[in-house]
Design a protein around this motif. Sequence first.
Motif, PDB file in Angstrom:
ATOM      1  N   GLY A 151      40.426  25.125  66.617  1.00 11.63           N
ATOM      2  CA  GLY A 151      41.010  25.509  67.721  1.00 11.63           C
ATOM      3  C   GLY A 151      42.181  24.621  68.319  1.00 11.63           C
ATOM      4  N   TYR A 152      42.313  23.371  67.857  1.00 12.71           N
ATOM      5  CA  TYR A 152      43.579  22.725  68.273  1.00 12.71           C
ATOM      6  C   TYR A 152      44.398  22.403  66.946  1.00 12.71           C
ATOM      7  N   GLU A 153      44.309  22.994  65.809  1.00 17.93           N
ATOM      8  CA  GLU A 153      45.005  22.811  64.937  1.00 17.93           C
ATOM      9  C   GLU A 153      46.533  23.279  64.921  1.00 17.93           C
ATOM     10  N   ILE A 154      47.566  22.422  64.565  1.00 14.78           N
ATOM     11  CA  ILE A 154      48.939  23.024  64.417  1.00 14.78           C
ATOM     12  C   ILE A 154      49.529  22.609  63.073  1.00 14.78           C
ATOM     13  N   SER A 194      43.075  24.142  73.068  1.00 12.65           N
ATOM     14  CA  SER A 194      42.514  24.864  72.133  1.00 12.65           C
ATOM     15  C   SER A 194      42.910  26.477  72.107  1.00 12.65           C
ATOM     16  N   SER A 195      43.025  27.102  70.878  1.00 13.33           N
ATOM     17  CA  SER A 195      43.063  28.632  70.831  1.00 13.33           C
ATOM     18  C   SER A 195      41.835  29.239  71.046  1.00 13.33           C
ATOM     19  N   LYS A 196      40.622  28.615  71.169  1.00 14.72           N
ATOM     20  CA  LYS A 196      39.407  29.292  71.847  1.00 14.72           C
ATOM     21  C   LYS A 196      39.242  29.463  73.137  1.00 14.72           C
ATOM     22  N   ASP A 197      40.302  28.924  73.855  1.00 13.05           N
ATOM     23  CA  ASP A 197      40.148  29.014  75.527  1.00 13.05           C
ATOM     24  C   ASP A 197      40.597  30.217  75.844  1.00 13.05           C
ATOM     25  N   ILE A 217      52.611  17.205  79.168  1.00 14.03           N
ATOM     26  CA  ILE A 217      52.031  15.824  78.706  1.00 14.03           C
ATOM     27  C   ILE A 217      53.279  15.082  78.057  1.00 14.03           C
ATOM     28  N   TYR A 218      53.929  15.692  77.331  1.00 13.32           N
ATOM     29  CA  TYR A 218      55.113  14.836  76.757  1.00 13.32           C
ATOM     30  C   TYR A 218      55.980  14.273  77.805  1.00 13.32           C
ATOM     31  N   THR A 219      56.108  15.007  78.840  1.00 11.38           N
ATOM     32  CA  THR A 219      57.178  14.939  79.846  1.00 11.38           C
ATOM     33  C   THR A 219      56.423  13.417  80.756  1.00 11.38           C
ATOM     34  N   ASN A 220      55.248  13.616  80.981  1.00 14.30           N
ATOM     35  CA  ASN A 220      54.578  12.584  81.544  1.00 14.30           C
ATOM     36  C   ASN A 220      54.671  11.140  80.706  1.00 14.30           C
ATOM     37  N   ILE A 221      54.333  11.346  79.341  1.00 12.76           N
ATOM     38  CA  ILE A 221      54.634  10.040  78.512  1.00 12.76           C
ATOM     39  C   ILE A 221      55.785   9.651  78.519  1.00 12.76           C
ATOM     40  N   TYR A 222      57.074  10.367  78.501  1.00 13.06           N
ATOM     41  CA  TYR A 222      58.287  10.070  78.465  1.00 13.06           C
ATOM     42  C   TYR A 222      58.714   9.235  79.768  1.00 13.06           C
ATOM     43  N   ASN A 223      58.179   9.814  80.886  1.00 14.98           N
ATOM     44  CA  ASN A 223      58.624   9.104  82.188  1.00 14.98           C
ATOM     45  C   ASN A 223      57.790   7.919  82.275  1.00 14.98           C
ATOM     46  N   PHE A 224      56.500   7.792  81.889  1.00 13.21           N
ATOM     47  CA  PHE A 224      56.034   6.638  82.167  1.00 13.21           C
ATOM     48  C   PHE A 224      56.584   5.485  80.905  1.00 13.21           C
ATOM     49  N   ALA A 225      57.023   5.645  79.866  1.00  9.87           N
ATOM     50  CA  ALA A 225      57.475   4.925  79.044  1.00  9.87           C
ATOM     51  C   ALA A 225      59.163   4.583  79.374  1.00  9.87           C
ATOM     52  N   ARG A 226      59.723   5.135  80.088  1.00 12.89           N
ATOM     53  CA  ARG A 226      60.878   4.698  80.835  1.00 12.89           C
ATOM     54  C   ARG A 226      60.646   3.529  81.748  1.00 12.89           C
ATOM     55  N   THR A 227      59.595   3.326  82.301  1.00  5.42           N
ATOM     56  CA  THR A 227      59.469   2.038  83.006  1.00  5.42           C
ATOM     57  C   THR A 227      58.469   0.932  82.383  1.00  5.42           C
ATOM     58  N   GLY A 228      57.971   1.665  81.308  1.00  4.63           N
ATOM     59  CA  GLY A 228      56.874   0.481  80.576  1.00  4.63           C
ATOM     60  C   GLY A 228      55.425   0.868  80.703  1.00  4.63           C
ATOM     61  N   GLY A 229      54.769   0.288  79.784  1.00  4.02           N
ATOM     62  CA  GLY A 229      53.253   0.673  79.914  1.00  4.02           C
ATOM     63  C   GLY A 229      52.482   1.534  79.039  1.00  4.02           C
ATOM     64  N   ILE A 230      53.310   2.390  78.385  1.00  3.02           N
ATOM     65  CA  ILE A 230      52.747   3.223  77.452  1.00  3.02           C
ATOM     66  C   ILE A 230      53.592   3.531  76.183  1.00  3.02           C
ATOM     67  N   GLY A 231      53.193   3.489  75.024  1.00  2.00           N
ATOM     68  CA  GLY A 231      53.861   3.405  73.720  1.00  2.00           C
ATOM     69  C   GLY A 231      54.013   4.806  73.255  1.00  2.00           C
ATOM     70  N   GLY A 232      53.186   5.797  73.454  1.00  4.28           N
ATOM     71  CA  GLY A 232      53.390   7.011  72.865  1.00  4.28           C
ATOM     72  C   GLY A 232      52.095   7.873  72.804  1.00  4.28           C
ATOM     73  N   GLY A 233      52.005   9.118  72.332  1.00  2.00           N
ATOM     74  CA  GLY A 233      51.040   9.834  72.395  1.00  2.00           C
ATOM     75  C   GLY A 233      50.729  10.511  71.187  1.00  2.00           C
ATOM     76  N   LEU A 234      49.364  10.820  70.689  1.00  2.00           N
ATOM     77  CA  LEU A 234      48.815  11.578  69.514  1.00  2.00           C
ATOM     78  C   LEU A 234      48.271  12.609  69.715  1.00  2.00           C
ATOM     79  N   VAL A 235      49.083  13.811  69.351  1.00  2.00           N
ATOM     80  CA  VAL A 235      48.399  15.158  69.487  1.00  2.00           C
ATOM     81  C   VAL A 235      47.298  15.606  68.391  1.00  2.00           C
ATOM     82  N   TRP A 236      46.447  16.052  69.000  1.00  2.00           N
ATOM     83  CA  TRP A 236      45.263  16.513  68.115  1.00  2.00           C
ATOM     84  C   TRP A 236      45.420  18.077  67.801  1.00  2.00           C
TER      85      TRP A 236
END
Length: 416
Positions: free
Chosen positions: A374-377, A324-327, A342-361
């Motif tokens: 505050g979270y808008e992009i 958030s920009s309010k932080d 966060i994206y690095t974690n998701i990618y590394n987990f996806a390499r070995t299976g178990g996670i499909g992806g992430g949805l940014v807010w």
Amino acid sequence: MTFFGRLSCVWGFFILLVLVSEAVAPSPSGFVQTRSTQFVLDGSPFLFNGFNSYWMMHVAAQPSERYKISNVFRDAAAAGLTVCRTWAFSDGGDQALQISPGVYDEHVFQALDFVVSEAQKYRICLILSLSNNYKDFGGRTQYVNWARSAGMPINSDDDFYTNTVVKGYYKNHVERVLTRINTITRVAYKDDPTIMAWELMNEPRSQADYSGKTINGWVQEMAAYVKSMDSKHLLEIGMEGFYGDSMPDRKQYNPGYQVGTDYITNNLIKEIDFATIHAYPDIWLSGQSDNSQMEFMQRWMMSHWTDARTVLKKPLVFAEFGKSSKDPGYSISARDSFLNAIYTNIYNFARTGGIGGGLVWQIVTEGMESYYDGYEIILSQNPSTSGVISQQSRQMTALKHTLSRPRVHLTAKPNT
């Protein structure tokens, strides 16, 4: 004509057929499914980078504002985002979809039709949430108020999960949405592969029962009801990922409190196809340092990914995260660094299976100041953040193609 001349013509005709068939080959049209801890689409692994834009139906209810939905889908598609989570509910209040139990505003329903049709146009899959834990857009507070007004003995908002009349209201809404025939595409929602999954409720919580058993009973009942009408689409709960009483040792990963859900037992319900987690360490661990918040995030992601693979044996989606920009001390570069971690974690987990992806807010477009939290992009106005998001999309796409390739087993040539 000589034999070779005839052969040349046949060969040329064959090449023409191949070129024509490739030119008119349909895009993937199947439903996203799960296979063990992996999402699959048309028989191949389905990995994605995605986003939240909860406001789409509400904004689309004003036809003059619908270009904002198109703009977001256009910019998201350009950034490689292929899954969007949004609301398929608005109960009571301003521009409500469900004006009162079982009474719907057709004009607002047509706004949701537009959202689904635009997602199809930009080849973006939708996760549609069917209700809300919070008062925003009605939610369970509106449901229990409707029941109270009808003379039902209601003690608190937690009666949403147990009161027969309230549960009937919810089931009616589920049926109305799933059987809706889109006025633009002429396809029933339950038959539309543009929709990737249904979500029972955004962030279900209970103050009356922190064990997770009350919500567990509700999920069992409602998940079975959804699947009785629609066996084609995936189903998830909408949970944040808080651990409950079933595995007490896991409570150490919670941010110091519980919310009445149990990540393990709730997601073990057979009709639930995949697990979700949300994370807002800037809110949950307010006042703690960025390092402490990131350490929490690393543990939160690792524990849930591990349990999805080894205990639930279902895929995981990181369905909400942001900075958030309010932080205090916020900067765009700090946000970019956070998202990249966060994206690095998701990618590394996806390499070995178990996670499909992430949805940014959350992704918005120009002229939507009233939806800023505050979270808008705004992808078109935030080039550095858009770059981080696009890079993740490219990496997940490349990984998907790598995992889709058939594995060649080489046999050693014997010595002669």
